[in-house]
Design a protein around this motif. Structure first.
Motif, PDB file in Angstrom:
ATOM      1  N   GLY A  12       0.351  -1.354   0.224  1.00 43.67           N
ATOM      2  CA  GLY A  12       0.120   0.046  -0.290  1.00 43.67           C
ATOM      3  C   GLY A  12       0.560   0.912   0.180  1.00 43.67           C
ATOM      4  N   GLN A  16       0.229   5.760   5.039  1.00 43.99           N
ATOM      5  CA  GLN A  16       0.448   4.792   6.415  1.00 43.99           C
ATOM      6  C   GLN A  16       1.379   3.998   5.454  1.00 43.99           C
ATOM      7  OE1 GLN A  16      -0.725   5.594   8.138  1.00 43.99           O
ATOM      8  NE2 GLN A  16      -3.104   6.630   7.779  1.00 43.99           N
ATOM      9  N   GLU A  35       2.783  -1.119  -4.305  1.00 38.81           N
ATOM     10  CA  GLU A  35       1.484  -0.707  -5.041  1.00 38.81           C
ATOM     11  C   GLU A  35       1.166  -0.768  -6.098  1.00 38.81           C
ATOM     12  OE1 GLU A  35      -0.553   1.847  -2.873  1.00 38.81           O
ATOM     13  OE2 GLU A  35      -1.549   2.329  -5.098  1.00 38.81           O
ATOM     14  N   LYS A  36      -0.515  -1.176  -5.794  1.00 43.42           N
ATOM     15  CA  LYS A  36      -1.498  -1.706  -6.939  1.00 43.42           C
ATOM     16  C   LYS A  36      -1.000  -0.543  -7.810  1.00 43.42           C
ATOM     17  CE  LYS A  36      -5.596  -1.523  -5.149  1.00 43.42           C
ATOM     18  NZ  LYS A  36      -6.555  -0.074  -6.014  1.00 43.42           N
ATOM     19  N   SER A  44      -5.471   9.097   0.582  1.00 45.09           N
ATOM     20  CA  SER A  44      -3.972   9.742   0.512  1.00 45.09           C
ATOM     21  C   SER A  44      -3.978  10.987  -0.217  1.00 45.09           C
ATOM     22  CB  SER A  44      -2.540   8.622   1.227  1.00 45.09           C
ATOM     23  OG  SER A  44      -3.071   8.071   1.955  1.00 45.09           O
ATOM     24  N   ASN A  47      -7.729  13.128   0.475  1.00 48.46           N
ATOM     25  CA  ASN A  47      -8.431  13.854   1.155  1.00 48.46           C
ATOM     26  C   ASN A  47      -8.207  15.325   1.148  1.00 48.46           C
ATOM     27  OD1 ASN A  47      -5.865  14.683   2.622  1.00 48.46           O
ATOM     28  ND2 ASN A  47      -5.207  12.269   2.325  1.00 48.46           N
ATOM     29  N   GLY A  50      -6.723  18.259   6.167  1.00 50.74           N
ATOM     30  CA  GLY A  50      -7.154  18.473   7.532  1.00 50.74           C
ATOM     31  C   GLY A  50      -5.998  17.576   8.487  1.00 50.74           C
ATOM     32  N   VAL A 175      -1.101  -6.636  -5.590  1.00 44.64           N
ATOM     33  CA  VAL A 175      -1.042  -8.496  -4.967  1.00 44.64           C
ATOM     34  C   VAL A 175      -2.264  -9.147  -4.497  1.00 44.64           C
ATOM     35  CG1 VAL A 175      -0.720  -9.048  -2.704  1.00 44.64           C
ATOM     36  CG2 VAL A 175       0.626  -6.694  -3.031  1.00 44.64           C
ATOM     37  N   GLU A 310     -12.475   4.947   1.638  1.00 45.18           N
ATOM     38  CA  GLU A 310     -11.973   4.768   2.339  1.00 45.18           C
ATOM     39  C   GLU A 310     -12.623   4.259   3.354  1.00 45.18           C
ATOM     40  OE1 GLU A 310      -9.610   5.861   3.954  1.00 45.18           O
ATOM     41  OE2 GLU A 310     -10.099   6.689   6.228  1.00 45.18           O
ATOM     42  N   GLY A 338      -7.316   9.183   9.005  1.00 43.37           N
ATOM     43  CA  GLY A 338      -6.271   8.706   9.135  1.00 43.37           C
ATOM     44  C   GLY A 338      -5.226   9.823   8.846  1.00 43.37           C
ATOM     45  N   PHE A 339      -5.133  11.087   7.687  1.00 40.12           N
ATOM     46  CA  PHE A 339      -4.258  11.759   6.865  1.00 40.12           C
ATOM     47  C   PHE A 339      -2.751  12.029   8.224  1.00 40.12           C
ATOM     48  CE2 PHE A 339      -2.887  15.195   5.447  1.00 40.12           C
ATOM     49  CZ  PHE A 339      -1.302  15.167   4.291  1.00 40.12           C
ATOM     50  N   GLN A 340      -3.860  12.593   9.345  1.00 39.83           N
ATOM     51  CA  GLN A 340      -2.859  13.383   9.916  1.00 39.83           C
ATOM     52  C   GLN A 340      -2.192  12.624  11.240  1.00 39.83           C
ATOM     53  OE1 GLN A 340      -3.352  13.352  13.573  1.00 39.83           O
ATOM     54  NE2 GLN A 340      -2.006  14.864  14.138  1.00 39.83           N
TER      55      GLN A 340
END
Ligand SMILES: Cc1cc2nc3c(=O)[nH]c(=O)nc-3n(C[C@H](O)[C@H](O)[C@H](O)COP(=O)(O)OP(=O)(O)OC[C@H]3O[C@@H](n4cnc5c(N)ncnc54)[C@H](O)[C@@H]3O)c2cc1C
Ligand SMILES: Cc1cc2nc3c(=O)[nH]c(=O)nc-3n(C[C@H](O)[C@H](O)[C@H](O)COP(=O)(O)OP(=O)(O)OC[C@H]3O[C@@H](n4cnc5c(N)ncnc54)[C@H](O)[C@@H]3O)c2cc1C
Lengths: 372, 460
Positions: A12, A16, A35-36, A44, A47, A50, A175, A310, A338-340
């Motif tokens: 991925g 992350q 990464e596919k 990511s 978004n 924020g 994958v 997401e 999850g970005f922050q």
């Protein structure tokens, strides 16, 4: 252990995965990121950007604060890409008594738990910080130093920094399956077979499929498509990122004057075919609220609306930690916030992989918490 | 505004295709809604026909083909279809909800069937100086002529194609002085031209008309044929046009108005944003929505008719609209092979000359990708060819990825002015076909929409 056994494969190329690969590579670990599609192609990269500690689930706050430490020194880690992070302040206002009550209660709870980053302010302060606001508020919560970033650039920054530290990044490489034999993971991909002692599953909305293929836990992960609209350029009136207590809205104005509005509202997504819908109508209540806060916003023209895929967990908390199978780690299910956390998650996963103690407890994110 | 929530058929675009469909469907007792963003019915070709007809000096100079539309517009007005002009449709969902804005508010309706007849749009002609004030498209110039009877004396026309000659002809008829005509069509005809010219003879009238326009233009203007390397310069507005004439000699003409044209392409913003399947048409060098002979798209119950499904002109658009409506009316009864064959035959009469016209006016690469590095390609984000080339060289697989690298196509035109150029540039750099390079992924809203309008959809 064989030389393959020392290797780590990260699946991925979102924030992350890229942050995890970066922290591993920085510490001298041999790592390959697979990464596919392309780096930052999904949640990511698209978004709202924020970067907020404000309003987080109390269980998530320590991780969020740890991540913020990294954001604040981002230049050391990813160089010039860090210029695409714009700290300012994040303000969640109350527009009614219900909102005020909620905010005051939260402020008290946080104080009790020993957190001091969120502060309650009254309307007079808000009006001086936001002189263009069209309505009086009932007070609000503020966090100094929160802000926003250009998400795609930050992900690229981590990917590049990982590469500089020796990580391999392979794009357009789906994958297909994961199997383990003699302590070694066999990773079947579109570009052939990879072997590694350790696999880190950062596959976003697709992560439960990866886990299933590895015969790990069955995760109750669901895909949705959070949405955003962006307007044409308008005169600058908003120096902060804004939300509204007890409503779904996130509102900010970019440096070039464009407004970006989203927050909570989500449409349908089908991760299996990389598809996410947009339904402008679903955003209409958030926009109505935004136009109430700043009447000027009503005249702004929408130029684009988009969404990203997401993965959501039932408790809206991520999965971070060791899987059921040896040598498998998970970091996914960020449920639209999850970005922050990204840099903090990357560091924590690197710690786990290298057998070190992460700087904050990951107890709340245990992968087995839904397994009875 | 007296709008229902549900219709049998919603038609988007009141040009010849949309009007024909609305007339046919309402004749068969369907409840029909027609939306168009102009102030009156007529589409591109019959723009403002009603108003112009009631003028004292019925604008004769627009030509008899224009006035042919009067009857259709009358029939349309007398049909039971509900018509809302000034309605900008900005989204169609796959479950057949139509969203549009009108006079500062947004609305939503649901329909059993939807016909998208949003017509064509001009292919951009990105040459040096094309963004200077004073430069506009030939279609834009024609729009002013039809809507306000206004024009600019001394304007220079550069380009080629049927609409190019028609508009100049109309301009001359209207009494405006044409500064010069710079014809970019290649002069030599090849064997394939002659081959395709044979079926085109079935539409001899059309060909003769074109020849008449052209010879009228040759006689009455300063005319340059087989021109290459056109560029426009000026301080803050257009001042002059430079080019190489057919002998390779450099020429410079002074003009404060320059009108450009390289043909028209289907306006695919709505069909693509709705998620219909499209294919690349190598002959017309543009994307077409996939439809069957009746116009039904890859999504059941959503139809496309007229120039929006492939350039074929007004008479073919009328037939296509009518055919689609007939198919919708008898939706449960699938037509027999024989009927399908007849439909194809009928259509052929209206499109026989199209392949010939397509290859005759096929824009050479020079007019699709600018030569000079300083030429603006993406107008909204003010990106020059050089900016885009350098972004592409970072390893961009298609137009969507380019967005993240340099913001190309992210402005308010949603790629209408740069999409085809960028697609071609990416194809060339990566040495792949234009089809494989692909196009922007388009998303609603595909028409201007203010946040205030969108907010009006919220329930209290
Ligand atoms: C519109 C929108 C607005 C948002 N706003 C905010 C915000 O303001 N603040 C905030 O903190 N968060 C926000 N979020 C949430 C945030 O973007 C996500 O939580 C975060 O980006 C998740 O990162 P990720 O790396 O887990 O996932 P992703 O970015 O989805 O990355 C996962 C990657 O794994 C790859 N992958 C999957 N399966 C395979 C496979 N089999 N083989 C190879 N690769 C595979 C995918 O292609 C993908 O690139 C928002 C999300 C959206 C969609
Ligand atoms: C600028 C221009 C000028 C032309 N002039 C001529 C001419 O003079 N003579 C000629 O023979 N051919 C002309 N053509 C070619 C023309 O495409 C066809 O002749 C014919 O008009 C096609 O008919 P149609 O019904 O398919 O589409 P059109 O006649 O183009 O009708 C489509 C209608 O849909 C409306 N529309 C589009 N999108 C939306 C939306 N999102 N919401 C609401 N309404 C929408 C448009 O405003 C238009 O009224 C012109 C083409 C262009 C692009």
């Amino acid at each position: 252990m064989s030389s393959q056994g020392n290797k780590v494969v990260v699946i991925g190329g979102g924030i992350q995965g890229c942050a995890t690969a970066f922290f591993l590579a920085k510490r001298g670990q041999k790592v390959t990121l697979i990464e596919k599609d392309r780096i930052g192609r999904h949640a990511s990269g698209v978004n709202a950007g924020g970067v907020r500690r404000l309003g987080r689930n109390i269980l998530e706050i320590p991780l969020s604060l740890a991540a913020m430490d990294i954001w604040q020194n981002l230049y050391q880690e990813i160089g010039e890409y860090a210029e695409d992070f714009h700290p300012c302040f994040y303000l969640k206002v109350a527009v009614d008594e219900a909102g005020r009550e909620l905010g005051l209660m939260r402020a008290a709870n946080l104080r009790e738990a020993g957190f001091t980053h969120e502060v309650w302010v009254e309307d007079d302060v808000i009006q001086t910080r936001l002189p263009h606001l069209s309505i009086p508020t009932h007070g609000g919560l503020i966090v100094e130093g929160d802000g926003w970033a250009t998400p795609w650039r930050i992900v690229q920054g981590f990917a590049n920094a990982a590469k500089k530290n020796g990580a391999k990044i392979i794009e357009d490489c789906y994958v297909n399956s994961l199997t383990q034999s003699q302590g070694l993971w066999q990773i079947q991909t579109l570009k052939g077979l990879f072997e590694a002692g350790t696999v880190v599953n950062c596959a976003g909305a697709w992560a439960a499929d990866i886990a299933r293929s590895a015969d790990d836990y069955i995760f109750p992960l669901e895909s949705f498509a959070p949405m955003l609209v962006v307007t044409e350029r308008r005169p600058k009136i908003l120096p902060a990122v804004m939300g509204v207590l007890s409503h779904t809205l996130s509102l900010k104005q970019l440096e070039n004057g464009q407004f970006v509005i989203g927050g909570g509202v989500r449409s349908k997504a089908n991760h299996l075919i990389n598809q996410s819908d947009v339904s402008l109508q679903k955003l209409s209540s958030s926009i109505k609220l935004a136009a109430k806060l700043f009447s000027e916003i009503g005249n702004a023209q929408v130029i684009r609306c988009w969404s990203g895929i997401e993965g959501y967990m039932p408790d809206e908390l991520p999965i971070i930690g060791r899987g059921r199978r040896n040598g498998l780690f998970h970091g996914f299910g960020f449920s639209a916030h999850g970005f922050q956390l990204g840099p903090g998650v990357g560091e924590a996963l690197a710690d786990l992989v290298m057998g070190q103690q992460p700087r904050v407890s990951l107890e709340a994110f245990r992968p087995d918490r839904f397994i009875n | 505004m007296n709008l229902n929530h549900h219709y049998d058929l919603a038609v988007i675009g009141a040009g010849p295709a949309g009007m024909a469909a609305a007339i046919e469907a309402s004749r068969n007792n369907m409840k029909v809604l027609v939306l168009d963003d102009q102030t009156a019915a007529g589409g591109q070709v019959y723009r403002q026909i009603d108003r112009n007809y009631h003028k004292n000096d019925k604008l004769f100079f627009l030509g008899e083909d224009y006035w042919l539309g009067k009857k259709q517009v009358e029939d349309f007005k007398h049909s039971s279809a509900e018509f809302f002009p000034e309605s900008r449709v900005w989204q169609i969902t796959q479950d057949k909800h139509v969203f549009f804005s009108r006079k500062g508010r947004a609305y939503q309706v649901e329909a059993n069937f939807i016909l998208i007849s949003t017509g064509a749009t001009e292919r951009p002609m990105p040459i040096l100086g094309w963004t200077l004030p004073g430069v506009m498209s030939v279609g834009g110039a024609q729009t002013l002529l039809k809507s306000n009877n206004s024009g600019a004396d001394g304007a220079v026309f550069a380009g080629s194609g049927p609409l190019f000659y028609l508009t100049i002809w109309q301009y001359l008829n209207a009494g405006f002085k044409v500064g010069a005509v710079i014809d970019t069509a290649p002069g030599r005809l090849s064997w394939s031209h002659y081959l395709w010219a044979l079926p085109a003879l079935l539409q001899l009238n059309l060909l003769l008309k074109g020849l008449r326009w052209r010879s009228h233009i040759r006689k009455n203007t300063k005319y340059f044929s087989e021109v290459r390397s056109v560029s426009i310069s000026g301080q803050s507005t257009a001042e002059s046009v430079s080019f190489l004439d057919k002998y390779g000699e450099k020429k410079k003409l002074y003009a404060s108005h320059v009108f450009l044209h390289q043909g028209v392409v289907p306006n695919v913003n709505l069909t693509m944003a709705t998620g219909l399947k499209h294919y690349w048409c190598p002959r017309q060098l543009c994307w077409h929505p996939e439809t069957n002979i009746y116009g039904e798209s890859s999504l059941k119950g959503i139809y496309v008719a007229g120039d929006g499904s492939g350039i074929a002109g007004a008479s073919a658009a009328i037939l296509a609209g009518k055919t689609a409506a007939k198919h919708i009316v008898q939706y449960s009864r699938r037509p027999s092979i024989f009927i399908t064959f007849l439909s194809k035959l009928k259509r052929y009469k209206h499109v026989a000359a199209r392949p010939f016209l397509d290859i005759l006016f096929c824009p050479p690469k020079e007019w699709r990708v600018p030569f000079e590095d300083e030429t603006i390609v993406c107008r909204c984000e003010a990106l020059k060819k050089a900016d885009i080339s350098s972004a592409i060289s970072l390893g961009v697989a298609g137009p969507n990825q380019l967005k993240s690298f340099c913001r190309a196509g992210m402005g308010r035109c949603q790629g209408r002015m740069c999409g085809l150029t960028i697609q071609k540039m990416i194809a060339e750099y990566n040495n792949i076909s234009e089809k494989d390079a692909g196009y922007y992924r388009l998303r609603p809203p595909i028409r201007p929409l203010t946040l205030g309008e969108l907010a009006s959809l919220a329930e209290d």
